[in-house]
Write an enzyme that holds these catalytic residues in place. Structure first.
Site, PDB file in Angstrom:
ATOM      1  N   SER A  29      26.746   3.637 -18.259  1.00  0.00           N
ATOM      2  CA  SER A  29      27.333   3.809 -19.501  1.00  0.00           C
ATOM      3  C   SER A  29      26.252   3.350 -20.694  1.00  0.00           C
ATOM      4  CB  SER A  29      28.329   2.820 -19.471  1.00  0.00           C
ATOM      5  OG  SER A  29      29.269   3.271 -20.563  1.00  0.00           O
ATOM      6  N   ASN A  30      26.795   3.112 -21.740  1.00  0.00           N
ATOM      7  CA  ASN A  30      25.854   2.520 -22.687  1.00  0.00           C
ATOM      8  C   ASN A  30      26.961   1.342 -23.642  1.00  0.00           C
ATOM      9  OD1 ASN A  30      27.443   4.031 -25.322  1.00  0.00           O
ATOM     10  ND2 ASN A  30      27.040   5.672 -23.948  1.00  0.00           N
TER      11      ASN A  30
END
Ligand code: C5P
Length: 223
Positions: A29-30
């Protein structure tokens, strides 16, 4: 702020990160917080629009009087976008969609092996906003360009390549703005226009952006 700028309109907004599962317990993810997308949803609602907020996993409550559709992965976000697309007048893509996802999701938790190096195979995710912009009878489509250098140049390139009506250029290298912070500063770019909105809270900026986006939208639908 014009509280009627979008009355009778349906605005769809993507927000937050996506999560790309590796196995039942891990993902890629980020750091997107979803704050800008959620602020835009509230501003669009305050401008009189019906709002659908397609959101990746974030730590934010659903705004009042906004329909939130919660998704995890880019593929789920694409499905949700395609499902509402034909009913939307305006589509704003504020999500930080993962560019790649694991080729396969392991059915069981992956075990640590004896190898020092472990390689992951990734495959490209579909571009959600470009898919929306390519659809028949598409909504007025607005994207974001978060960049750390040559911000305006990359943004103009994305405007053309993704066939957007407007793009919001965001310098995420600057201190105190962009990803995860409470303030932002952006440039709103159209095919024949460029307007810089100076640093302010994401709430204030969202209202300014919604006002300007509504003006461009109303101009186009009049023509
Ligand atoms: O190409 P880049 O990811 O920088 O483009 C950013 C814009 O495209 C944002 O509006 C983002 O929400 C959108 N996007 C998307 N689907 C992707 C990648 C980006 O909708 N897979």
């Amino acid at each position: 702020f014009d509280f009627q700028a979008l009355s009778g309109r349906h605005v769809c907004i993507t927000a937050g990160p996506t999560r790309e599962a590796l196995d039942p317990v891990r993902y890629i993810s980020n750091h997107s917080s979803g704050k800008m997308g959620y602020a835009l949803a509230e501003a669009a609602r305050d401008a009189g629009a019906r709002v659908t907020l397609i959101s990746g996993p974030v730590n934010l409550a659903a705004p009042d009087r906004v329909e939130r559709v919660q998704v995890e992965s880019a593929l789920q976000m694409l499905d949700a976008a395609m499902a509402t697309l034909h009913d939307c007048d305006l589509f704003i893509a504020a999500a930080a969609v993962a560019d790649y996802r694991p080729v396969a999701v392991a059915e069981h938790k992956m075990k640590k092996g004896s190898d020092e190096i472990m390689e992951l195979r990734l495959t490209k995710n579909p571009d959600i906003v470009a898919s929306v912009a390519a659809a028949d009878s598409r909504p007025f489509t607005v994207g974001f360009a978060a960049e750390t250098r040559d911000v305006l140049q990359y943004a103009r390139d994305k405007l053309t390549r993704k066939r957007l009506d407007l793009i919001i250029a965001n310098d995420v290298s600057a201190e105190g703005i962009g990803f995860n912070s409470d303030e932002n500063a952006v440039t709103l770019i159209g095919p024949n226009s460029e307007e810089t909105l100076p640093q302010s809270s994401k709430q204030q900026l969202a209202r300014q952006l919604i006002n300007r986006i509504a003006e461009h939208f109303n101009e186009q639908t009049k023509a």
